[in-house]
Design a protein around this motif. Structure first.
Motif, short mmCIF file in Angstrom:
data_model
loop_
_atom_site.label_atom_id
_atom_site.label_comp_id
_atom_site.label_asym_id
_atom_site.label_seq_id
_atom_site.Cartn_x
_atom_site.Cartn_y
_atom_site.Cartn_z
N GLY A 8 0.82 -1.21 0.00
CA GLY A 8 0.00 0.00 0.00
C GLY A 8 0.85 1.26 0.00
N THR A 9 1.98 1.22 0.73
CA THR A 9 2.89 2.37 0.78
C THR A 9 3.49 2.63 -0.59
OG1 THR A 9 3.45 1.88 3.09
CG2 THR A 9 4.98 3.29 1.86
N SER A 44 0.93 4.01 -2.97
CA SER A 44 0.69 5.43 -2.65
C SER A 44 1.78 6.31 -3.23
CB SER A 44 0.61 5.62 -1.13
OG SER A 44 -0.45 4.87 -0.58
N GLN A 45 3.04 5.83 -3.13
CA GLN A 45 4.16 6.61 -3.67
C GLN A 45 4.04 6.76 -5.18
OE1 GLN A 45 7.48 4.27 -2.06
NE2 GLN A 45 8.05 6.04 -0.80
N ILE A 95 1.34 6.86 -6.92
CA ILE A 95 0.27 7.83 -7.19
C ILE A 95 0.74 9.25 -6.87
CG2 ILE A 95 -2.03 8.59 -6.46
CD1 ILE A 95 -2.66 5.61 -5.91
N ILE A 96 1.44 9.42 -5.73
CA ILE A 96 1.88 10.75 -5.29
C ILE A 96 2.96 11.31 -6.21
CG2 ILE A 96 3.08 12.01 -3.46
CD1 ILE A 96 1.71 10.08 -1.46
#
Length: 238
Positions: free
Chosen positions: A217-218, A221-222, A224-225
């Motif tokens: 998940g981390t 998220s990276q 996407i960010i």
């Protein structure tokens, strides 16, 4: 009467309730859903790393990828698969590990190819794996050592993700990481937590899936960010 079963899936309970115009009870429905989701994970796992492999081959680059992270992933999959085989868990509870291991090995080989020249330490790590992995997969390991290996497997998967997470953070970019592969890794971990609980897998198996949810998940998220918006093409004027 022949019970409607397929690949270990028992539909008799659910079909009986539906035929009587009733919604199947939770104790009947959840195990069936768990089995179906388990086989869905196994099916999806046959191509989960393909987007990552194709992206590297397309760009001829491993920019932003941590070699150690992918090597540790191979070790983790090897131990996890060997442990599940040793424990005699149903194929739907671990089948994806076999496909993930094969793809992870191919992925590491491709990364090695684009990392030429390889250092001596890399060759030693690769040869050690080739020498030890068959013994572990065959289950020719002391039971106490096997439990210790599986316990360490959680740390291996955790630290397999940490170098990549740190690399992404330092670069402010996820390089050649595939969004699709990361998304499937995250979704697979989420579903595997549910199926492991339903299959009454050992706590250590559930814990491993939970760690996968957090780390995958981390990374997702990276991606996407840090994703940079594609520049808009300027319209040509006559």
């Amino acid at each position: 009467m022949i019970e409607p079963k397929f690949l270990g899936l028992d539909f008799s309970c659910a079909l009986s309730s539906l035929s009587n115009g009733q919604i199947p009870k939770k104790d009947c429905l959840l195990p069936l859903i768990s089995k179906v989701l388990g086989y869905c994970i196994v099916a999806a796992s046959t191509t989960v790393k393909l987007p990552q492999i194709l992206k590297i081959l397309k760009h001829q680059s491993i920019r932003g990828l941590s070699i150690v992270a992918f090597e540790l992933e191979v070790i983790g999959y090897t131990i996890a698969l060997a442990y599940c085989l040793h424990k005699g868990l149903p194929f739907s509870a671990y089948g994806e590990l076999a496909f993930l291991l094969v793809q992870a090995i191919i992925l590491v080989a491709i990364i090695y190819y684009f990392s030429q020249p390889l250092g001596m330490k890399t060759w030693i790590r690769a040869l050690l794996y080739c020498a030890i992995a068959p013994t572990i997969l065959a289950g020719r390991v002391d039971p106490i050592l096997f439990e210790a290996l599986y316990a360490s497997q959680h740390a291996i998967f955790f630290f397999a993700r940490v170098p990549q997470i740190v690399e992404n953070f330092k670069n402010g970019s996820t390089g050649e990481l595939s969004f699709l592969t990361s998304l499937m890794n995250f979704a697979g971990s989420m579903v595997r937590v549910f199926t492991s609980l339903q299959e009454k897998a050992p706590t250590s198996v559930v814990l491993g899936s939970a760690i996968g949810v957090v780390t995958n998940g981390t990374i997702l998220s990276q991606i996407i960010i840090y994703q940079k918006p594609q520049p808009k093409k300027e319209k040509k004027t006559d």
